[in-house]
Design an enzyme around this catalytic site. Structure first.
Site, PDB file in Angstrom:
ATOM      1  N   GLU A  44       0.874  -1.170   0.000  1.00 50.78           N
ATOM      2  CA  GLU A  44       0.000   0.000   0.000  1.00 50.78           C
ATOM      3  C   GLU A  44       0.913   1.221   0.000  1.00 50.78           C
ATOM      4  O   GLU A  44       1.808   1.316   0.845  1.00 50.78           O
ATOM      5  CB  GLU A  44      -0.877  -0.012   1.258  1.00 50.78           C
ATOM      6  CG  GLU A  44      -1.847   1.152   1.250  1.00 50.78           C
ATOM      7  CD  GLU A  44      -2.743   1.227   2.492  1.00 50.78           C
ATOM      8  OE1 GLU A  44      -2.678   0.312   3.330  1.00 50.78           O
ATOM      9  OE2 GLU A  44      -3.474   2.225   2.586  1.00 50.78           O
ATOM     10  N   ARG A 269       4.952 -12.720   9.844  1.00 52.16           N
ATOM     11  CA  ARG A 269       5.671 -11.501   9.494  1.00 52.16           C
ATOM     12  C   ARG A 269       6.991 -11.441  10.248  1.00 52.16           C
ATOM     13  O   ARG A 269       7.162 -12.075  11.285  1.00 52.16           O
ATOM     14  CB  ARG A 269       4.815 -10.269   9.763  1.00 52.16           C
ATOM     15  CG  ARG A 269       4.399 -10.108  11.223  1.00 52.16           C
ATOM     16  CD  ARG A 269       3.326  -9.034  11.381  1.00 52.16           C
ATOM     17  NE  ARG A 269       3.855  -7.715  11.089  1.00 52.16           N
ATOM     18  CZ  ARG A 269       3.391  -6.928  10.110  1.00 52.16           C
ATOM     19  NH1 ARG A 269       2.418  -7.325   9.336  1.00 52.16           N
ATOM     20  NH2 ARG A 269       3.908  -5.732   9.925  1.00 52.16           N
ATOM     21  N   LYS A 279       4.439   0.665   9.101  1.00 57.72           N
ATOM     22  CA  LYS A 279       4.542   1.954   8.421  1.00 57.72           C
ATOM     23  C   LYS A 279       3.927   3.100   9.218  1.00 57.72           C
ATOM     24  O   LYS A 279       4.485   4.191   9.267  1.00 57.72           O
ATOM     25  CB  LYS A 279       3.862   1.867   7.055  1.00 57.72           C
ATOM     26  CG  LYS A 279       4.797   1.358   5.971  1.00 57.72           C
ATOM     27  CD  LYS A 279       4.084   1.294   4.633  1.00 57.72           C
ATOM     28  CE  LYS A 279       3.293   0.019   4.521  1.00 57.72           C
ATOM     29  NZ  LYS A 279       2.355  -0.057   3.447  1.00 57.72           N
TER      30      LYS A 279
HETATM   31  P1  ATP Z   1       2.726  -2.089   7.779  1.00 60.93           P
HETATM   32  O1  ATP Z   1       2.039  -2.674   8.969  1.00 60.93           O
HETATM   33  O2  ATP Z   1       4.163  -1.817   7.983  1.00 60.93           O
HETATM   34  O3  ATP Z   1       2.002  -0.927   7.192  1.00 60.93           O
HETATM   35  P2  ATP Z   1       1.445  -3.604   5.850  1.00 60.93           P
HETATM   36  O4  ATP Z   1       1.258  -5.073   5.870  1.00 60.93           O
HETATM   37  O5  ATP Z   1       0.272  -2.786   6.161  1.00 60.93           O
HETATM   38  O6  ATP Z   1       2.672  -3.252   6.738  1.00 60.93           O
HETATM   39  P3  ATP Z   1       1.582  -3.404   3.045  1.00 60.93           P
HETATM   40  O7  ATP Z   1       2.056  -2.299   2.195  1.00 60.93           O
HETATM   41  O8  ATP Z   1       0.127  -3.726   3.011  1.00 60.93           O
HETATM   42  O9  ATP Z   1       2.039  -3.093   4.498  1.00 60.93           O
HETATM   43  O10 ATP Z   1       2.445  -4.712   2.809  1.00 60.93           O
HETATM   44  C1  ATP Z   1       2.814  -5.236   1.575  1.00 60.93           C
HETATM   45  C2  ATP Z   1       3.188  -6.676   1.785  1.00 60.93           C
HETATM   46  O11 ATP Z   1       4.274  -6.785   2.680  1.00 60.93           O
HETATM   47  C3  ATP Z   1       2.036  -7.462   2.368  1.00 60.93           C
HETATM   48  O12 ATP Z   1       1.902  -8.665   1.662  1.00 60.93           O
HETATM   49  C4  ATP Z   1       2.462  -7.690   3.792  1.00 60.93           C
HETATM   50  O13 ATP Z   1       1.923  -8.884   4.274  1.00 60.93           O
HETATM   51  C5  ATP Z   1       3.984  -7.717   3.693  1.00 60.93           C
HETATM   52  N1  ATP Z   1       4.596  -7.319   4.956  1.00 60.93           N
HETATM   53  C6  ATP Z   1       4.390  -6.191   5.647  1.00 60.93           C
HETATM   54  N2  ATP Z   1       5.086  -6.180   6.804  1.00 60.93           N
HETATM   55  C7  ATP Z   1       5.765  -7.359   6.839  1.00 60.93           C
HETATM   56  C8  ATP Z   1       6.675  -7.959   7.773  1.00 60.93           C
HETATM   57  N3  ATP Z   1       6.999  -7.339   8.919  1.00 60.93           N
HETATM   58  N4  ATP Z   1       7.177  -9.166   7.474  1.00 60.93           N
HETATM   59  C9  ATP Z   1       6.856  -9.786   6.336  1.00 60.93           C
HETATM   60  N5  ATP Z   1       6.022  -9.281   5.422  1.00 60.93           N
HETATM   61  C10 ATP Z   1       5.474  -8.084   5.655  1.00 60.93           C
HETATM   62 MG    MG Z   2      -1.441  -2.779   5.036  1.00 56.58          MG
END
Ligand code: ATP
Ligand code: MG
Length: 569
Positions: A44, A269, A279
Site C-alpha cells: 500500500e 511476518r 509503516k
Molecule cells: P505495515 O504494517 O508496515 O504498514 P502492511 O502489511 O500494512 O505493513 P503493506 O504495504 O500492506 O504493508 O504490505 C505489503 C506486503 O508486505 C504485504 O503482503 C504484507 O503482508 C507484507 N509485509 C508487511 N510487513 C511485513 C513484515 N513485517 N514481514 C513480512 N512481510 C510483511
Molecule cells: Mg497494510
C-alpha cells in the site's frame, strides 16, 4: 528471550524446503493451476518500505524465480486519503535496489476500480450484496463478538433492484461520506467475524492520486485484494498471518464471482529486536521529529538502511537465512548485522580513521619530512591490492589508545611504553603534555626507524598495534555513530499508559565532528563503504556529505554479538 530465534543460528545455504514451496509443488503436481507460478508483492503506497517488506519481496520474487514464474508489483491503492505518489516512487526504487524486477508487470488496484464495481453490481443482482444505511457505529454494534452472533441489519433484505439503484446513486455522488455502505450478504452468525456481511464499498469524496475525482466510493481491502489477484492470474497469493482469518472471505468473493481462484498462503511476518516494523508507527517517528526523515539511517526502512550503508546482498542473505515460518517470533537484529558484516568483511577496503583524535609528535622524526608506507587494502581479498599511506612528524591516535596510568591488561600506549603503529614503526611514549585543566592534549613520542616492517631486528616485542592518521595529511570529517532506535528488545512491550515512543533510545545518534581520516579517502564518493580499522564499517552519507566536509555513517560496528550468541566463533 526464548522467543528469539537464537537456537538455530545462521542456516546453511541448502536449507530444507519451506512449507510454502512444498504447498506450491503439491499444487503443481496436482495440476491445480494451468499457468506458471505467478506471485505478487502488493504494497500500500502509504509509507516507505521496511525490512519486513524486504522479507515479503524476497519471498515473492524468490518463489517466481525458483518455479520459473513471474512476480508482479501491485500497488494496493484503495485508500485515497493516505496514499501518495511520493510513496509509489520510493517503493519502486526500493524494490529495484533490492535487486528485483517486475519488468512490465506494474499494476495498481485503482486500475481495477471499474471492474470491481461491475462485479459488485453482479453480486447485488445475485442477491449477494446489499446497500446498508446503518451508521458505522451501528454496523459495529450489529457485528456481535467472538462469543455472540451478529444481528442482521434492517436493510439486509432490500430487493436487488432497490440495492442496484442505491449503489448507482452512491457512485454518482448523491450521498454524503459515511451515510451508506455496500456489504456482502454472507452470514451474520458466522464464527468468523470477517464473514459477518463485510463492507465492500464506502463513500469517500476524496481525491485519489491516480484516479483523481472519478470515484467517490472506494473498495475495501478485502473486496479489492483477491479480485486484483484473480485479474492478474496470480496462482499463489502469499501474505502475512493476520490475513489467515480473511481467507474464507477471499475465497467466498472469488467463488461467488466464478473467476480464477488463486491460493492464499500465510506466513509469519518479520519482527526484529529493538525495531518497529509498521509503516504507521514509522510515519509517526518521522512526523513527530524523532528521526530526520524516512531515510534516517536509524530507520528500519530500506531507504534508511541503504543510506546507512547496508547492501542489497546482505539484506537478501538475511532474508534467506531467516526463511519463512508459520509461527510469529522476533529475530535478533544481531543476525541482520551478522549478514552485513559477513559481506562487508569480504568487500570493504580497509582504511585508517581516528574518531576521537589525540595528537602525537614523533620527536626524532625529521621536520617537514613525509614517508609513505604500504598498506594492504583488504586482507580477505588479495585483488584489492595495496595503497600508500603517508606518515609525518605529527599524527593522531585514538584518545582511548592512551592511558596515563594503565590498568592491568591494557596493552596500548602509556608513558614509557612501546606500541606498533599499524603498517609503520614502533613508537615509545616519552612525555605527556596537558592543558591548564589537566587534560592530556599531546603525546611526545620517539619512533624506532629500524622497525619499519612492524617488527624489531633485536627481537623485542610490543603487545599493542594502533591505527593512526598523519596530522599533515588528514581529512577532517564528521562521523555519525548509530545505536538501536529503541532501548528495548520489544519496543511494544510497554507499561500501562506508555507507548513505543517512551522507549526511544536517547543515545541512538552520536555525532563526532573532528574525526581524522587518512588522505586516500579524498577520492571516495557518496555511498562508498569502508572498514575503518578496529572500528567497524562506514559509508559516505549520500545526502549530507560534501567534498569539503565529508560525512560518514557507521553502518555496523566490528563487534560481532551474533557470532557469540550462535557460538560459532
Ligand atoms: P505495515 O504494517 O508496515 O504498514 P502492511 O502489511 O500494512 O505493513 P503493506 O504495504 O500492506 O504493508 O504490505 C505489503 C506486503 O508486505 C504485504 O503482503 C504484507 O503482508 C507484507 N509485509 C508487511 N510487513 C511485513 C513484515 N513485517 N514481514 C513480512 N512481510 C510483511
Ligand atoms: Mg497494510
Amino acid at each position: 528471550m526464548s522467543s528469539l530465534e537464537h537456537e538455530s543460528g545462521p542456516s546453511p545455504a541448502n536449507e530444507p524446503e519451506d512449507f510454502i514451496r512444498e504447498r506450491i509443488r503439491a499444487d503443481l503436481s496436482e495440476g491445480r493451476f494451468r499457468e506458471p507460478v505467478i506471485t505478487r508483492f502488493p504494497p500500500e503506497p502509504n509509507g516507505y518500505l521496511h525490512i519486513g517488506h524486504a522479507k515479503s519481496i524476497c519471498l515473492n520474487f524468490g518463489l517466481a524465480r525458483d518455479f520459473g514464474g513471474k512476480c508482479n508489483l501491485r500497488f494496493d491503492d484503495t485508500n485515497p486519503t493516505k496514499e501518495e505518489d511520493e510513496f509509489v516512487q520510493a517503493i519502486m526504487a526500493d524494490v529495484r535496489w533490492l535487486g528485483f524486477d517486475w519488468e512490465e508487470r506494474l499494476f495498481f488496484a485503482s486500475d481495477y476500480f471499474q471492474q470491481l464495481y461491475d462485479w459488485a453490481v453482479k453480486l447485488v443482482k445475485d442477491g449477494k450484496a446489499y446497500v446498508d444505511d446503518l451508521t458505522a457505529d451501528e454496523i459495529r454494534d450489529h457485528r456481535g463478538t467472538l462469543t455472540a452472533p451478529g444481528r442482521e441489519s434492517p436493510y439486509r433484505n432490500r430487493s436487488a433492484s432497490e440495492n442496484l439503484d442505491l449503489l448507482e446513486r452512491m457512485r454518482a455522488g448523491e450521498f454524503p461520506d459515511g451515510s451508506r455502505v455496500l456489504r456482502a450478504r454472507i452470514d451474520m452468525a458466522s464464527p468468523n467475524l470477517n464473514l459477518r456481511d463485510p463492507v465492500m464499498y464506502r463513500i469517500l469524496h476524496a481525491h485519489h492520486h491516480r484516479t483523481g475525482d472519478t470515484w467517490c466510493i472506494y473498495p475495501m481491502y478485502d473486496w479489492a485484494h483477491g479480485q486484483s489477484d484473480s485479474l492478474e492470474g496470480i496462482t499463489h497469493s502469499v501474505c502475512t498471518l493476520e490475513f489467515e482469518d480473511h481467507r474464507p472471505l477471499y475465497d467466498w468473493f472469488v467463488k461467488s464471482l466464478s473467476i480464477h481462484h488463486p491460493r492464499q498462503i500465510e506466513f509469519a511476518r518479520l519482527n526484529l529486536t529493538y525495531t518497529i516494523l509498521a509503516k504507521r508507527k514509522l510515519q509517526a517517528l518521522v512526523k513527530e521529529g524523532h528521526v530526520r526523515g524516512w531515510d534516517d539511517p536509524r530507520m528500519p526502512t530500506l531507504a534508511g538502511i541503504r543510506r546507512r550503508g547496508y547492501t542489497p546482498e546482505a539484506v537478501r542473505a538475511f532474508c534467506d537465512r531467516i526463511g519463512v515460518a508459520k509461527r510469529e517470533s522476533r529475530v535478533d537484529i544481531a543476525l541482520l548485522e551478522f549478514s552485513l558484516r559477513e559481506e562487508l568483511n569480504r568487500t570493504a577496503p580497509r582504511v585508517m580513521a581516528v574518531l576521537r583524535p589525540l595528537l602525537v609528535t614523533l620527536e626524532n622524526f625529521p621536520e617537514g619530512h613525509t614517508e609513505e608506507t604500504l598498506a594492504v587494502n583488504n586482507p580477505e581479498d588479495e585483488s584489492a591490492g595495496t595503497r600508500k599511506v603517508k606518515l609525518s612528524r605529527q599524527l593522531y591516535i585514538e584518545q582511548d589508545d592512551f592511558m596515563e596510568q594503565p590498568v592491568p591488561k591494557y596493552f596500548r600506549l602509556a608513558p614509557g611504553r612501546e606500541v606498533r603503529l599499524k603498517h609503520a614503526y614502533f613508537i615509545r611514549c616519552e612525555r605527556v603534555i596537558k592543558d591548564a585543566a589537566g587534560r592530556v592534549v599531546e603525546l611526545r613520542c620517539t619512533y624506532d626507524p629500524a622497525t619499519s616492517g612492524g617488527s624489531a631486528p633485536d627481537g623485542r616485542k610490543v603487545k599493542g598495534t594502533l591505527h593512526w592518521v598523519s596530522a599533515d595529511h588528514a581529512i577532517t570529517a564528521e562521523v555519525r555513530l548509530y545505536d538501536h532506535l529503541f532501548s528495548r528488545p520489544d519496543p511494544e512491550d510497554v507499561e500501562e499508559g506508555a507507548t513505543y515512543l517512551d522507549h526511544l533510545n536517547p543515545n541512538s545518534l552520536d555525532v563526532l565532528s573532528e574525526c581524522k581520516l587518512e588522505a586516500t579517502l579524498a577520492s571516495a564518493r557518496p555511498g562508498d563503504r569502508f572498514q575503518f580499522l578496529r572500528h567497524g564499517y562506514f559509508c559516505i552519507d549520500a545526502v549530507d556529505s560534501r567534498p569539503e566536509r565529508m560525512v560518514f555513517n557507521r553502518t555496523v560496528s566490528l563487534r560481532d554479538s551474533w557470532a557469540k550468541i550462535a557460538g560459532s566463533d
